[in-house]
Design a protein around this motif. Sequence first.
Motif, PDB file in Angstrom:
ATOM      1  N   GLU A   1       0.836  -1.203   0.000  1.00 27.42           N
ATOM      2  CA  GLU A   1       0.000   0.000   0.000  1.00 27.42           C
ATOM      3  C   GLU A   1       0.873   1.257   0.000  1.00 27.42           C
ATOM      4  O   GLU A   1       0.636   2.191  -0.769  1.00 27.42           O
ATOM      5  CB  GLU A   1      -0.915  -0.013   1.227  1.00 27.42           C
ATOM      6  N   LEU A   2       1.887   1.268   0.843  1.00 19.83           N
ATOM      7  CA  LEU A   2       2.794   2.428   0.910  1.00 19.83           C
ATOM      8  C   LEU A   2       3.588   2.578  -0.386  1.00 19.83           C
ATOM      9  O   LEU A   2       3.772   3.695  -0.879  1.00 19.83           O
ATOM     10  CB  LEU A   2       3.732   2.293   2.109  1.00 19.83           C
TER      11      LEU A   2
ATOM     12  N   ASP B   1       2.642   1.633  -3.355  1.00 17.98           N
ATOM     13  CA  ASP B   1       1.698   2.116  -4.362  1.00 17.98           C
ATOM     14  C   ASP B   1       1.459   3.615  -4.203  1.00 17.98           C
ATOM     15  O   ASP B   1       1.380   4.351  -5.194  1.00 17.98           O
ATOM     16  CB  ASP B   1       0.364   1.370  -4.273  1.00 17.98           C
ATOM     17  N   THR B   2       1.341   4.072  -2.960  1.00 15.07           N
ATOM     18  CA  THR B   2       1.138   5.494  -2.695  1.00 15.07           C
ATOM     19  C   THR B   2       2.339   6.313  -3.157  1.00 15.07           C
ATOM     20  O   THR B   2       2.184   7.355  -3.798  1.00 15.07           O
ATOM     21  CB  THR B   2       0.869   5.735  -1.192  1.00 15.07           C
TER      22      THR B   2
ATOM     23  N   ARG C   1       2.316   6.519  -6.933  1.00 16.54           N
ATOM     24  CA  ARG C   1       1.263   7.443  -7.382  1.00 16.54           C
ATOM     25  C   ARG C   1       1.688   8.892  -7.164  1.00 16.54           C
ATOM     26  O   ARG C   1       1.513   9.753  -8.034  1.00 16.54           O
ATOM     27  CB  ARG C   1      -0.042   7.129  -6.658  1.00 16.54           C
ATOM     28  N   LEU C   2       2.280   9.189  -6.004  1.00 19.46           N
ATOM     29  CA  LEU C   2       2.732  10.550  -5.707  1.00 19.46           C
ATOM     30  C   LEU C   2       3.877  10.973  -6.625  1.00 19.46           C
ATOM     31  O   LEU C   2       3.926  12.134  -7.066  1.00 19.46           O
ATOM     32  CB  LEU C   2       3.140  10.663  -4.237  1.00 19.46           C
TER      33      LEU C   2
END
Length: 102
Positions: A82-83, A85-86, A89-90
Amino acid sequence: MATPHESMPSPTHAVYAISVAAELAGIGVQTLRLYEQHGLVTPARSAGGTRRYSGDDLTRLHRITTLTGEGVNLTAVARILELEDTVARLRAERDRLRAKST
């Protein structure tokens, strides 16, 4: 005649059946189903409901097996992914904004 690269599906195109994906990832089909139950990977589904995995899914499966091989439990793997992926994305958003401002 198409080159080998041209005949390969795009990384996002879900073409691999569960048995092929498991073999390519070096894991068992049941392990792959377990990862899906934990929300670590979400395969596409055919019209008939058959799981189909993409090159991106295979990359993710390799990341999962690396983490579990290092002793990370599945709950922690989910959080790490999850981290990651974040962050991805950022970074993409940052790059888009930089390109827009130049």
